[in-house]
Design a protein around this motif. Structure first.
Motif, PDB file in Angstrom:
ATOM      1  N   ALA A 229      39.441   8.718   9.907  1.00 57.53           N
ATOM      2  CA  ALA A 229      38.974   8.572   8.522  1.00 57.53           C
ATOM      3  C   ALA A 229      39.242   7.174   7.962  1.00 57.53           C
ATOM      4  CB  ALA A 229      39.644   9.624   7.638  1.00 57.53           C
ATOM      5  N   VAL A 230      40.350   6.543   8.368  1.00 64.16           N
ATOM      6  CA  VAL A 230      40.644   5.200   7.854  1.00 64.16           C
ATOM      7  C   VAL A 230      40.144   4.118   8.818  1.00 64.16           C
ATOM      8  CG1 VAL A 230      42.644   5.974   6.523  1.00 64.16           C
ATOM      9  CG2 VAL A 230      42.980   5.095   8.837  1.00 64.16           C
ATOM     10  N   GLY A 231      39.454   4.537   9.872  1.00 62.14           N
ATOM     11  CA  GLY A 231      38.860   3.568  10.788  1.00 62.14           C
ATOM     12  C   GLY A 231      39.851   2.895  11.709  1.00 62.14           C
ATOM     13  N   LEU A 232      40.914   3.622  12.088  1.00 60.30           N
ATOM     14  CA  LEU A 232      41.902   3.034  12.990  1.00 60.30           C
ATOM     15  C   LEU A 232      41.981   3.773  14.320  1.00 60.30           C
ATOM     16  CD1 LEU A 232      44.995   2.178  10.737  1.00 60.30           C
ATOM     17  CD2 LEU A 232      43.433   0.575  11.830  1.00 60.30           C
ATOM     18  N   ALA A 233      40.985   4.637  14.564  1.00 62.27           N
ATOM     19  CA  ALA A 233      41.046   5.471  15.766  1.00 62.27           C
ATOM     20  C   ALA A 233      41.189   4.633  17.029  1.00 62.27           C
ATOM     21  CB  ALA A 233      39.812   6.360  15.837  1.00 62.27           C
ATOM     22  N   GLU A 234      40.454   3.518  17.095  1.00 58.18           N
ATOM     23  CA  GLU A 234      40.507   2.717  18.328  1.00 58.18           C
ATOM     24  C   GLU A 234      41.751   1.832  18.394  1.00 58.18           C
ATOM     25  OE1 GLU A 234      38.314  -0.009  15.537  1.00 58.18           O
ATOM     26  OE2 GLU A 234      38.764   2.112  15.766  1.00 58.18           O
ATOM     27  N   LYS A 235      42.552   1.860  17.301  1.00 62.08           N
ATOM     28  CA  LYS A 235      43.774   1.048  17.275  1.00 62.08           C
ATOM     29  C   LYS A 235      45.017   1.909  17.492  1.00 62.08           C
ATOM     30  CE  LYS A 235      41.982  -2.965  16.280  1.00 62.08           C
ATOM     31  NZ  LYS A 235      42.135  -4.051  17.238  1.00 62.08           N
ATOM     32  N   ARG A 236      44.828   3.146  17.899  1.00 56.54           N
ATOM     33  CA  ARG A 236      45.968   4.058  17.923  1.00 56.54           C
ATOM     34  C   ARG A 236      47.092   3.608  18.858  1.00 56.54           C
ATOM     35  NH1 ARG A 236      46.277   8.296  21.365  1.00 56.54           N
ATOM     36  NH2 ARG A 236      47.008   9.785  19.819  1.00 56.54           N
ATOM     37  N   ASN A 237      46.770   2.844  19.883  1.00 56.05           N
ATOM     38  CA  ASN A 237      47.821   2.370  20.802  1.00 56.05           C
ATOM     39  C   ASN A 237      48.236   0.917  20.538  1.00 56.05           C
ATOM     40  OD1 ASN A 237      48.173   4.737  22.341  1.00 56.05           O
ATOM     41  ND2 ASN A 237      46.193   4.343  23.304  1.00 56.05           N
ATOM     42  N   THR A 238      47.838   0.390  19.372  1.00 54.02           N
ATOM     43  CA  THR A 238      48.179  -1.000  19.045  1.00 54.02           C
ATOM     44  C   THR A 238      49.520  -1.042  18.316  1.00 54.02           C
ATOM     45  OG1 THR A 238      45.828  -1.448  18.836  1.00 54.02           O
ATOM     46  CG2 THR A 238      47.319  -3.065  17.864  1.00 54.02           C
ATOM     47  N   ALA A 239      50.300  -2.089  18.637  1.00 52.31           N
ATOM     48  CA  ALA A 239      51.589  -2.263  17.958  1.00 52.31           C
ATOM     49  C   ALA A 239      51.348  -2.712  16.521  1.00 52.31           C
ATOM     50  CB  ALA A 239      52.430  -3.291  18.696  1.00 52.31           C
ATOM     51  N   PHE A 240      52.238  -2.309  15.628  1.00 46.97           N
ATOM     52  CA  PHE A 240      52.091  -2.617  14.202  1.00 46.97           C
ATOM     53  C   PHE A 240      51.908  -4.117  13.966  1.00 46.97           C
ATOM     54  CE2 PHE A 240      53.939  -3.680  10.032  1.00 46.97           C
ATOM     55  CZ  PHE A 240      53.096  -2.944   9.225  1.00 46.97           C
ATOM     56  N   ALA A 241      52.703  -4.934  14.666  1.00 47.92           N
ATOM     57  CA  ALA A 241      52.658  -6.389  14.458  1.00 47.92           C
ATOM     58  C   ALA A 241      51.308  -6.987  14.844  1.00 47.92           C
ATOM     59  CB  ALA A 241      53.775  -7.063  15.246  1.00 47.92           C
ATOM     60  N   LYS A 242      50.572  -6.297  15.701  1.00 47.62           N
ATOM     61  CA  LYS A 242      49.293  -6.839  16.170  1.00 47.62           C
ATOM     62  C   LYS A 242      48.130  -6.455  15.258  1.00 47.62           C
ATOM     63  CE  LYS A 242      50.465  -8.502  20.413  1.00 47.62           C
ATOM     64  NZ  LYS A 242      51.024  -7.658  21.479  1.00 47.62           N
ATOM     65  N   LEU A 243      48.392  -5.668  14.221  1.00 47.06           N
ATOM     66  CA  LEU A 243      47.318  -5.264  13.309  1.00 47.06           C
ATOM     67  C   LEU A 243      47.048  -6.379  12.303  1.00 47.06           C
ATOM     68  CD1 LEU A 243      48.450  -1.604  12.440  1.00 47.06           C
ATOM     69  CD2 LEU A 243      46.684  -2.268  14.077  1.00 47.06           C
ATOM     70  N   SER A 244      45.804  -6.463  11.828  1.00 49.00           N
ATOM     71  CA  SER A 244      45.476  -7.421  10.759  1.00 49.00           C
ATOM     72  C   SER A 244      45.996  -6.852   9.441  1.00 49.00           C
ATOM     73  CB  SER A 244      43.971  -7.608  10.678  1.00 49.00           C
ATOM     74  OG  SER A 244      43.368  -6.441  10.154  1.00 49.00           O
ATOM     75  N   GLY A 245      45.982  -7.708   8.411  1.00 47.59           N
ATOM     76  CA  GLY A 245      46.455  -7.266   7.091  1.00 47.59           C
ATOM     77  C   GLY A 245      45.724  -6.026   6.608  1.00 47.59           C
ATOM     78  N   GLY A 246      44.417  -6.032   6.786  1.00 41.40           N
ATOM     79  CA  GLY A 246      43.613  -4.897   6.337  1.00 41.40           C
ATOM     80  C   GLY A 246      43.911  -3.638   7.133  1.00 41.40           C
ATOM     81  N   GLN A 247      44.133  -3.823   8.440  1.00 42.74           N
ATOM     82  CA  GLN A 247      44.440  -2.659   9.291  1.00 42.74           C
ATOM     83  C   GLN A 247      45.802  -2.072   8.935  1.00 42.74           C
ATOM     84  OE1 GLN A 247      43.929  -4.668  12.996  1.00 42.74           O
ATOM     85  NE2 GLN A 247      41.785  -4.069  13.220  1.00 42.74           N
ATOM     86  N   LYS A 248      46.775  -2.961   8.679  1.00 43.37           N
ATOM     87  CA  LYS A 248      48.096  -2.476   8.261  1.00 43.37           C
ATOM     88  C   LYS A 248      47.970  -1.654   6.981  1.00 43.37           C
ATOM     89  CE  LYS A 248      50.955  -6.070  10.295  1.00 43.37           C
ATOM     90  NZ  LYS A 248      51.556  -7.386  10.137  1.00 43.37           N
ATOM     91  N   GLN A 249      47.191  -2.210   6.049  1.00 44.01           N
ATOM     92  CA  GLN A 249      47.024  -1.518   4.777  1.00 44.01           C
ATOM     93  C   GLN A 249      46.353  -0.166   4.980  1.00 44.01           C
ATOM     94  OE1 GLN A 249      48.638  -1.618   2.276  1.00 44.01           O
ATOM     95  NE2 GLN A 249      47.780  -2.989   0.763  1.00 44.01           N
ATOM     96  N   ARG A 250      45.387  -0.108   5.902  1.00 45.36           N
ATOM     97  CA  ARG A 250      44.722   1.171   6.164  1.00 45.36           C
ATOM     98  C   ARG A 250      45.681   2.167   6.794  1.00 45.36           C
ATOM     99  NH1 ARG A 250      39.643  -0.030   9.444  1.00 45.36           N
ATOM    100  NH2 ARG A 250      40.092  -2.252   9.226  1.00 45.36           N
ATOM    101  N   LEU A 251      46.583   1.649   7.635  1.00 45.56           N
ATOM    102  CA  LEU A 251      47.598   2.534   8.217  1.00 45.56           C
ATOM    103  C   LEU A 251      48.499   3.096   7.111  1.00 45.56           C
ATOM    104  CD1 LEU A 251      49.123   3.819  10.565  1.00 45.56           C
ATOM    105  CD2 LEU A 251      50.348   1.675  10.887  1.00 45.56           C
ATOM    106  N   PHE A 252      48.885   2.223   6.172  1.00 46.90           N
ATOM    107  CA  PHE A 252      49.734   2.700   5.082  1.00 46.90           C
ATOM    108  C   PHE A 252      49.012   3.718   4.201  1.00 46.90           C
ATOM    109  CE2 PHE A 252      52.315  -1.273   5.767  1.00 46.90           C
ATOM    110  CZ  PHE A 252      53.429  -0.592   6.228  1.00 46.90           C
ATOM    111  N   VAL A 253      47.699   3.513   4.036  1.00 47.87           N
ATOM    112  CA  VAL A 253      46.942   4.499   3.265  1.00 47.87           C
ATOM    113  C   VAL A 253      46.903   5.826   4.030  1.00 47.87           C
ATOM    114  CG1 VAL A 253      44.668   5.087   2.335  1.00 47.87           C
ATOM    115  CG2 VAL A 253      45.576   2.786   2.024  1.00 47.87           C
TER     116      VAL A 253
END
Lengths: 310, 250
Positions: free
Chosen positions: A118-142
């Protein structure tokens, strides 16, 4: 709009001699999107964090879903979700691990994979937090804030620092939450965001609410002028236009021309005049008052008033 | 204690992704054993009251166990916790229903399990390479280990709570760690030190963890370890109480 889910009465929060929140009262209904706008240091975040139970109030009472945020903290945190202005996760923690970890803390939770989708992070599920972009981090927090399917969601500066595209994605997420009947309290610096998303907006300054209403009502009460702008030949004669009833004044600077009027009808008058006079125009725009105008005016008044006192 | 096991499991995973923590907990003690064991050899000495025919390596291994406890408690926990706080990671936890005691419990358990792995590695290397003899009382060593670990971990969380920033935590941790490491008997036996250094070693808290571990490994009775047990217990009680009281998410 029915039952009240959140009630703040005469909230005060002092840090030493500094009054971060002087006196704030408001209530939020179920299903409402309530916005708080105001300059940095106005007390928005402190207010929100007192409501979330992350800080204790110096005075005043707060009730969220009938609970006291400090005394019933853990019970309340099972039922609310929050995205914090400042938060982080361990650098090497993977996205799905973060979801799983926080899911384990709740009595009930939504399916982690569906939520990542739903937040568009399905393909990032195995990515480390530090490797996420600002927007992706924010989507994870949402996603984390939605994990326990909360009744009330707090979004503190959801889109600060995001690029326009990421910001639109966030707005869509909030609109989806609205359609699912969630109550949302958000703070923002962006008037456009507040105007688009919020049912009601509180303008906060120096620890107090200085205006509180729906964005439309705030704009209407402002009574700002309607403006039409366009480009024409600098030599064109606009004398007759200036004499028209609805036209308050005309400003010209080279080709750029701005006509101010009392209401929306002035747009029709201007266009009809220009067509009748056969004056070719380019870049015609009408400018409506926005929440930003309201904001600048109310906070400006407050500024002037305080300046006068001193 | 909701989330305890998930958080513990995730902390362990994060540990394996952190090269420094991995090295100092698991690899460094093994390297020390190979080095020191290689230099001094197992040999055979007899000291009255101790396990008969114990060797130098038998006396070293309990010291290395104390060394790992000290490393995690003084170098790992304070800086790690202060960093988690400064980077607002603990804040994100505070926004969830996670209780402070669950967080500390999971952090403690994961560190604890890693030390156990480190010790197992020590023993696995020690037995075939240096003819390491198993403890006089395995149960006694386990009790001494848990007791010493809890005490030093509590002290580590106390430092974490007192330190204003990760930098401060790191400096304080270092200042306490190095004298403890070299003067407590964790690396060099206190018995071979000159009198003055032996006196100084009495002021090192880790000395008493070394004593109870070594005592149980080499067959001393609990009775002879009373003073050490009281000192380690004192550190445990005071640190745990103050650390729990001062714990803050931000």
């Amino acid at each position: 709009m029915n039952s009240i889910v959140l009630e703040v009465d005469n909230l005060q929060r002092k840090y030493g001699s500094l009054e971060a929140v002087r006196d704030i009262s408001f209530s939020v209904h179920a299903g409402e999107i309530f916005g708080m706008v105001g300059p940095n240091g106005a007390g928005k975040t402190t207010t929100v964090e007192c409501i979330e139970g992350l800080r204790t109030a110096s005075a005043g009472t707060i009730q969220v879903l009938g609970l006291d945020p400090v005394k019933d903290g853990e019970k309340l945190k099972q039922r609310i979700g929050m995205q914090l202005q400042e938060a982080s996760l361990p650098d090497r923690l993977h996205v799905w691990e973060a979801m799983k970890l926080f899911a384990s803390l709740y009595d009930k939770h939504l399916d982690c994979d569906t939520l990542l989708e739903a937040v568009g992070l399905a393909e990032k599920r195995n990515t480390a937090f530090a490797k996420l972009s600002g927007g992706q981090k924010q989507r994870l927090f949402v996603a984390l804030s939605m994990l326990n399917d909360p009744e009330v969601i707090f979004l503190d500066e959801l889109t600060t620092g995001l690029d326009p595209h990421a910001r639109r994605l966030m707005w869509e997420l909030v609109e989806q939450l609205r359609s699912r009947g969630k109550t949302i309290i958000l703070t923002t610096h962006y008037m456009e965001e507040a105007q688009r998303l919020c049912d009601r907006v509180a303008i906060v300054e120096k620890g107090q609410i200085i205006a509180l209403d729906s964005p439309e009502a705030l704009i209407q009460n402002l009574g700002v002028e309607q403006c039409v702008s366009f480009s024409i030949d600098p030599e064109a004669n606009l004398e007759k236009l200036e004499g028209m009833d609805r036209v308050k004044r005309v400003e010209r600077s080279g080709e750029k021309t701005r006509v101010y009027g009392a209401d929306e009808q002035v747009v029709v008058d201007v266009v009809q005049y220009l067509v009748a006079e056969k004056i070719p125009i380019r870049e015609l725009k009408t400018e409506q008052a926005t929440l930003e105008d309201v904001y600048l005016q109310v906070t400006g008044q407050e500024y002037a008033r305080n300046g006068g006192d001193a | 204690m909701k989330g305890l096991w998930t958080l513990t499991w995730i902390q362990i995973k994060l540990f394996f992704r952190e090269p420094a923590a991995f090295f100092f907990t698991l690899a460094f003690p093994a390297i020390m054993l190979l080095l020191m064991g290689g230099i001094f050899g197992q040999g055979n000495r007899v000291i009255e009251g101790y396990l008969e025919n114990y060797g130098i390596v038998d006396a070293m291994v309990p010291g290395f166990i104390a060394m790992v406890i000290g490393t995690i408690a003084l170098m790992g926990i304070p800086e790690e916790t202060a960093t988690m706080r400064e980077k607002h990671i603990l804040r994100r936890f505070h926004a969830s229903p996670l209780k402070p005691m669950t967080y500390l419990g999971a952090d403690l358990l994961s560190n604890f399990m890693m030390i156990v792995v480190g010790i197992i590695i020590l023993i696995i290397i020690g037995i075939p390479v240096f003819d390491l003899r198993m403890p006089a009382s395995i149960f006694g060593v386990c009790v001494a280990f848990v007791y010493g670990t809890l005490s030093f971990f509590a002290f580590g969380y106390l430092l974490a709570a007192l330190a204003s920033t990760p930098r401060v935590a790191q400096v304080v941790g270092n200042v306490l760690y190095f004298p403890n490491l070299f003067l407590s008997g964790a690396t060099f036996p206190v018995e071979i030190m000159p009198k003055t250094m032996q006196e100084i070693s009495k002021f090192m808290p880790l000395t008493y963890v070394v004593r109870i571990l070594k005592g149980q490994w080499l067959g001393e009775g609990w009775g002879e370890l009373t003073v050490s047990l009281i000192i380690v217990g004192g550190i445990l009680v005071v640190s745990a109480l103050v650390a729990a009281k001062l714990f803050r998410w931000e």
